[in-house]
Design a protein around this motif. Structure first.
Motif, mmCIF file in Angstrom:
data_model
loop_
_atom_site.group_PDB
_atom_site.id
_atom_site.type_symbol
_atom_site.label_atom_id
_atom_site.label_comp_id
_atom_site.label_asym_id
_atom_site.label_seq_id
_atom_site.Cartn_x
_atom_site.Cartn_y
_atom_site.Cartn_z
ATOM 1 N N GLU A 1 0.772 -1.424 0.172
ATOM 2 C CA GLU A 1 -0.059 0.114 -0.047
ATOM 3 C C GLU A 1 0.983 1.191 -0.058
ATOM 4 N N LYS A 2 1.022 1.651 -1.126
ATOM 5 C CA LYS A 2 1.940 3.068 -1.393
ATOM 6 C C LYS A 2 1.197 4.175 -1.248
ATOM 7 N N LYS A 3 -0.100 4.403 -1.394
ATOM 8 C CA LYS A 3 -0.849 5.463 -1.399
ATOM 9 C C LYS A 3 -1.788 5.851 -0.087
ATOM 10 N N ASN B 1 -16.069 -0.673 -9.668
ATOM 11 C CA ASN B 1 -15.176 -1.648 -9.672
ATOM 12 C C ASN B 1 -15.728 -2.894 -8.745
ATOM 13 N N ASP B 2 -16.516 -2.443 -7.624
ATOM 14 C CA ASP B 2 -17.085 -3.518 -6.907
ATOM 15 C C ASP B 2 -18.193 -2.716 -6.223
ATOM 16 N N MET B 3 -19.365 -3.532 -5.939
ATOM 17 C CA MET B 3 -20.376 -3.016 -5.528
ATOM 18 C C MET B 3 -20.141 -2.302 -4.002
ATOM 19 N N VAL B 4 -19.516 -2.586 -3.383
ATOM 20 C CA VAL B 4 -19.064 -1.986 -2.044
ATOM 21 C C VAL B 4 -17.829 -1.106 -1.940
ATOM 22 N N GLN B 5 -16.700 -1.407 -2.889
ATOM 23 C CA GLN B 5 -15.559 -0.709 -2.792
ATOM 24 C C GLN B 5 -16.008 0.804 -3.343
ATOM 25 N N TYR B 6 -16.788 0.900 -4.550
ATOM 26 C CA TYR B 6 -17.274 1.984 -5.250
ATOM 27 C C TYR B 6 -17.975 3.024 -4.284
ATOM 28 N N PHE B 7 -18.644 2.237 -3.218
ATOM 29 C CA PHE B 7 -19.371 3.358 -2.445
ATOM 30 C C PHE B 7 -18.358 3.773 -1.421
ATOM 31 N N GLY B 8 -17.385 2.757 -0.705
ATOM 32 C CA GLY B 8 -16.491 3.177 0.083
ATOM 33 C C GLY B 8 -15.636 4.383 -0.620
ATOM 34 N N GLU B 9 -15.187 4.393 -1.882
ATOM 35 C CA GLU B 9 -14.330 5.331 -2.323
ATOM 36 C C GLU B 9 -15.162 6.929 -2.523
ATOM 37 N N ARG B 10 -16.545 6.706 -2.382
ATOM 38 C CA ARG B 10 -17.242 8.008 -2.508
ATOM 39 C C ARG B 10 -17.908 8.531 -1.092
ATOM 40 N N LEU B 11 -17.429 7.925 -0.180
ATOM 41 C CA LEU B 11 -17.904 8.302 1.362
ATOM 42 C C LEU B 11 -17.079 8.850 2.169
ATOM 43 N N ASP B 12 -17.247 9.796 2.838
ATOM 44 C CA ASP B 12 -16.125 10.354 3.815
ATOM 45 C C ASP B 12 -16.229 9.483 5.009
ATOM 46 N N GLY B 13 -15.105 9.084 5.469
ATOM 47 C CA GLY B 13 -14.953 8.098 6.765
ATOM 48 C C GLY B 13 -14.466 6.901 6.338
ATOM 49 N N VAL C 1 -11.351 4.713 3.843
ATOM 50 C CA VAL C 1 -10.139 4.709 3.097
ATOM 51 C C VAL C 1 -10.149 3.589 2.230
ATOM 52 N N PHE C 2 -9.367 3.632 1.114
ATOM 53 C CA PHE C 2 -9.549 2.603 0.323
ATOM 54 C C PHE C 2 -8.046 1.960 0.011
ATOM 55 N N THR C 3 -7.876 0.706 -0.653
ATOM 56 C CA THR C 3 -6.375 0.438 -0.672
ATOM 57 C C THR C 3 -6.304 0.006 -2.216
ATOM 58 N N THR C 4 -4.927 -0.156 -2.562
ATOM 59 C CA THR C 4 -4.874 -0.490 -4.193
ATOM 60 C C THR C 4 -4.334 -2.090 -4.304
ATOM 61 N N HIS C 5 -4.026 -2.808 -3.387
ATOM 62 C CA HIS C 5 -3.626 -4.101 -3.527
ATOM 63 C C HIS C 5 -4.271 -5.167 -2.193
ATOM 64 N N ALA C 6 -5.148 -4.483 -1.477
ATOM 65 C CA ALA C 6 -5.361 -5.295 -0.614
ATOM 66 C C ALA C 6 -6.769 -6.017 -0.774
ATOM 67 N N TRP C 7 -6.453 -7.277 -1.715
ATOM 68 C CA TRP C 7 -7.288 -8.419 -2.046
ATOM 69 C C TRP C 7 -7.596 -9.468 -1.106
ATOM 70 N N VAL C 8 -8.795 -9.776 -0.995
ATOM 71 C CA VAL C 8 -9.282 -10.851 -0.261
ATOM 72 C C VAL C 8 -9.881 -11.879 -1.070
ATOM 73 N N ARG D 1 -11.903 -6.040 -2.711
ATOM 74 C CA ARG D 1 -10.974 -5.205 -1.989
ATOM 75 C C ARG D 1 -11.653 -4.387 -1.287
ATOM 76 N N PRO D 2 -11.811 -4.848 0.211
ATOM 77 C CA PRO D 2 -12.990 -4.228 0.928
ATOM 78 C C PRO D 2 -12.375 -2.995 1.336
ATOM 79 N N PRO D 3 -13.164 -1.819 1.344
ATOM 80 C CA PRO D 3 -12.678 -0.411 1.840
ATOM 81 C C PRO D 3 -12.653 -0.606 3.369
ATOM 82 N N ILE D 4 -11.976 0.424 3.799
ATOM 83 C CA ILE D 4 -11.765 0.222 5.474
ATOM 84 C C ILE D 4 -12.711 1.658 6.047
ATOM 85 N N ILE D 5 -13.458 1.256 7.143
ATOM 86 C CA ILE D 5 -14.199 2.202 7.742
ATOM 87 C C ILE D 5 -13.238 2.692 8.896
ATOM 88 N N VAL D 6 -12.748 4.051 8.607
ATOM 89 C CA VAL D 6 -11.835 4.489 9.587
ATOM 90 C C VAL D 6 -12.436 5.524 10.422
#
Ligand SMILES: CN1c2c(nc(N)[nH]c2=O)NC[C@@H]1CNc1ccc(C(=O)N[C@@H](CCC(=O)N[C@@H](CCC(=O)N[C@@H](CCC(=O)O)C(=O)O)C(=O)O)C(=O)O)cc1
Ligand SMILES: N[C@@H](CCS)C(=O)O
Ligand SMILES: [Zn+2]
Length: 767
Positions: free
Chosen positions: A341-343, A497-509, A511-518, A527-532
């Motif tokens: 995760e470089k970004k 890109n994905d039905m959850v990641q897409y929303f995670g990328e558009r909501l404040d609160g 963060v999303f990753t570049t390589h964190a695949w599960v 690539r689940p976004p992370i609620i921080v």
């Protein structure tokens, strides 16, 4: 000395290498030996990561090309005839069970695939015959992989799924009536044979997983443990460490005395630290306790202070020599390494640990309790600093989100009128035929779509160019739906890109990753976004695409959102506030989106909640009802801001509602689409028993497989459904979205589906 242990490691590799190799093999681009070599390379790389980190107990046989339960189906030769009779190579037969096989004159659908406990991983369900027999595979994989590691100088502890869980997690094949647990006597000799072979290969200990101990079990299944483990113990067999995870096993404590001859027990002390006391009281005088204190299900750094306290308290109870420090479960459910995760903002990156980092965490904790804290002072200090920084971060305290939450009232959870009134308005407004046809949202995510998105992400094309590309994709999808003559259209979700990641990328609160695949299933990853922090919606997320699509289509356009519970469950959630609060924050953000879609002229809105079921606490009772209450409230809060004439759909890609149907009904969605094509239509009986008044689209075909079902197959399926549902109640749709499919098979299957719907529409009209 307190040993460190890992229960399982992710299989995909740093860059989803396994996914790429497997898909290349399926596409005929690499040979079988290339695929097997890639698997071997990954296994060695993963063992080496653990060995180099200093892990004492390293797992083997946790690797699978598709799914570890499927591995056991093949290992014990529990392979239905329809797969074994074609003389396919072992690996092709394996993939045929996982994903179906439709070539070279063979046409066989896959076995059923279902959620692995309450995770987003899917396993292939063992499927048994009334006259089922078992036989150990030649050259059994657990032995082979143990020897492979040994050859590389790494001693491992093989992981196998225990016989009681293997049976209980399976089912009788269609048309069969066997109760899986009744097959135990036939299965146990094969386990003994396997364990003997492992012992012969030099295995000392085996991790035998019996995760079903976290469920409420039928008496017959509970009683099966004693005879099973009596037969699996003896000097001629390796020692067994029985592993449980994802819950407590206190309610099954009475099973434990019956398995006293086990070498040890692993329990999940991240989910249920309070079970320690009761479990320890049931341990035999020599038995080992493997303390799962490093979370295998989430990405937060382990709080070393807390974990060490738990391990120390275990040591006080049973003594140092009888304790192992372990991950709570396999690390299959977390991404490979944070180093990729470089970004990520360094502030939050410091709060996370992925699989590689968690491997080091178990080593540090084991060292701290073995040699004393001074031996790992630096690690402990850095960890305490991260914990403090997270606790005091501004991200977790957004006053405007809190203020809005405080204003939520009961009225905001209910539609304006009851369903009959809404239905008559929707009928007038939408003018749909009987047996209306629709799809679940996504159309094939072609490599061209992914390439363009990738170029846009890298800045190689402008936003304008990317938007034009997406509009063009939407145009194509509408044209195809015109040709297919579907009734309610979708825009196809090409921008997602994905039905959850897409929303995670558009909501404040988030963060999303570049390589964190599960791994989600087979070769499919997420690539689940992370609620921080606290969640809010800075701007509309889907309105542009839906509005564009509606402007181009002659039929009603369905807006498409992912519901609050699914956003929560398929993200890595916060562990510092209750999930109900996170769900409510998500619901308010989605409520605004639903209202904005309606204002933009979208009068059918689907709010997908496929993760609602997997969020169910694994045990029945108060905890489950409590979850359902806040989960249903979140859905209703998200969807109740619209007029009666706007039709709210929801979608669930599973068919088992029996145990929480009241919650599904309480969602008050106008239309539900559910998965049904691979399960028994009898499951629809619940809609009859409860006189369910609203509309339902049980899937008429499986979308996980490239196989195209014939028109007749779909007609047969609809005929079965009609036995349970009124004609005016029934929608015709696939099981789930079509993003993983190719266009050719999609068009063919949907043509057959629309024809099947038309057949019944005409038949009903002339009846
Ligand atoms: C409905 N399901 C879902 C679940 N969980 C989710 N979070 N999302 C779901 O949809 N759980 C239950 C089920 C499980 N089903 C699926 C179905 C399909 C997938 C899937 O197709 N996953 C894709 C990855 C999706 C994605 O994010 N794609 C990115 C592309 C990322 C990528 O591969 N980039 C390349 C470069 C681009 C290229 O050249 O292709 C790279 O990074 O190397 C996107 O579309 O932008 C998968 O391929 O596995 C998952 C679960
Ligand atoms: N709308 C989503 C739902 C998947 S569960 C899709 O069609 O892919
Ligand atoms: Zn679905």
């Amino acid at each position: 000395m307190v040993a460190s242990s890992v229960l399982g490691f992710p299989r995909q590799g740093v860059l989803r290498d396994l996914k790429k190799a497997t898909e290349a093999y399926w596409a005929g681009k690499i040979s079988q030996s290339d695929l097997l070599a890639e698997g071997k390379r990954l296994r060695l790389a993963h063992w080496k990561i653990m060995k180099d980190a200093g892990v004492d107990i390293i797992p083997s046989n946790d690797f699978a090309y598709y799914d570890h339960v499927l591995d056991h189906i093949q290992l014990f030769n529990a392979i239905p005839d329809r797969y074994s009779k074609h003389g396919l190579d072992t690996i092709d037969q394996y993939f045929a069970m996982g994903r179906g096989h439709q070539k070279d004159g063979i046409d066989v659908p896959s076995l059923e695939m279902v959620k692995w406990f309450d995770s987003n991983y899917h396993y292939v369900k063992p499927t048994f015959q009334d006259n089922q027999t078992f036989k150990l595979a030649d050259d059994p994989k657990p032995v082979r992989h143990f020897l492979e590691a040994k050859e590389a100088g790494i001693t491992t502890r093989p992981v196998i799924l225990g016989p009681v869980s293997f049976l209980h997690l399976g089912k009788a094949d269609r048309g069969q009536s066997v109760q899986p647990i009744d097959l135990l006597d036939k299965l146990l000799p094969v386990y003994v044979e396997l364990l003997e072979a492992l012992k012969k290969a030099g295995v000392e200990d085996v991790q035998i997983d019996e995760p079903i101990l976290v469920f409420d079990l039928p008496p017959k299944v509970k009683e099966a443990f004693k005879p099973a483990y009596e037969k699996l113990s003896g000097d001629f067999l390796p020692r067994l460490l029985l592993a449980t995870y994802f819950g407590d096993i206190v309610h099954n404590l009475d099973v434990l005395p019956s398995i006293q001859h086990l070498y040890g027990l692993h329990i999940d002390l991240v989910r249920n630290p309070e079970q320690l006391e009761s479990i320890v009281s049931q341990l035999g005088p020599q038995q080992i306790l493997s303390a799962g204190v490093v979370d295998g299900r989430n990405i937060w750094k382990t709080n070393f202070k807390r974990a060490i306290e738990i391990v120390e308290s275990t040591i006080q109870k049973v003594g140092k020599e009888r304790v192992i420090v372990a991950t709570s479960s396999s690390l299959l459910h977390v991404p490979h390494t944070l180093d990729s995760e470089k970004k990520l903002d360094p502030e939050v990156k410091d709060w996370f640990a992925f699989a590689v980092q968690k491997v080091s965490e178990v080593v540090v904790i084991a060292k701290a309790v073995t040699e004393g804290p001074a031996a790992v002072r630096e690690e402990l200090e850095a960890n305490a600093k991260s914990m403090a920084a997270r606790a005091s971060s501004k991200r977790t305290n957004n006053q405007s989100v809190k203020d809005r939450l405080a204003k939520v009232n009961d009225e905001m959870h209910n539609r304006q009128s009851p369903f009959p009134e809404r239905h008559s308005q929707q009928k007038e407004h939408l003018k749909l035929p009987t047996f209306p046809t629709t799809t679940i949202g996504s159309f094939p995510q072609t490599s061209e779509i992914r390439i363009q998105r990738n170029k846009f992400t890298k800045g190689e094309i402008t936003e304008e160019e990317y938007n034009k590309f997406i509009e063009n994709e939407i145009d194509q999808v509408i044209k195809i739906q015109d040709e297919l003559d579907l009734d309610v259209y979708v825009h196809g979700e090409p921008e997602r890109n994905d039905m959850v990641q897409y929303f995670g990328e558009r909501l404040d609160g988030y963060v999303f990753t570049t390589h964190a695949w599960v791994q989600s299933y087979g070769s499919r990853c997420v690539r689940p976004p992370i609620i921080v922090g606290d969640i809010s919606r800075p701007a509309p997320m889907t309105v542009k695409e839906s509005k564009y699509a509606a402007s181009k289509s002659k039929k009603p356009m369905k807006g498409m959102l992912t519901g609050p519970i699914t956003c929560l469950r398929w993200s890595f959630p916060r562990d510092d506030i209750h999930q109900s609060v996170q769900a409510q924050q998500l619901a308010l953000a989605l409520r605004d989106e639903v209202v904005d879609l309606e204002s933009a002229g979208i009068y059918v809105i689907q709010v997908d909640e496929p993760a609602l079921r997997e969020g169910l606490p694994l045990r029945t009772g108060r905890e489950r009802e409590n979850y359902l209450s806040w989960a249903v409230d979140a859905f209703k809060l998200a969807t109740s801001g619209v007029k009666d004439s706007t039709q709210i759909h929801s979608h669930f890609c599973y068919s088992e509602f029996q145990d929480f149907f009241h919650a599904i009904a309480a969602l008050d969605a106008d239309v539900l689409s559910i998965e049904n094509s691979k399960s028994d239509a009898k499951l629809l009986q619940v809609f009859v028993d409860t006189a369910y008044p609203r509309h339902i689209g049980p899937g008429v075909y499986d979308i996980h497989s490239p196989r195209v079902p014939s028109e007749q197959e779909m007609k047969d399926r609809v005929a079965e459904m009609r036995r349970y549902l009124r004609p005016d109640q029934l929608w015709i749709n696939p099981d789930c979205g079509l993003k993983t499919r190719q266009w050719k098979e999609t068009k063919e299957a949907l043509t057959n589906m629309v024809n099947a719907a038309k057949f019944y529409r005409e038949k009903t009209a002339t009846a």
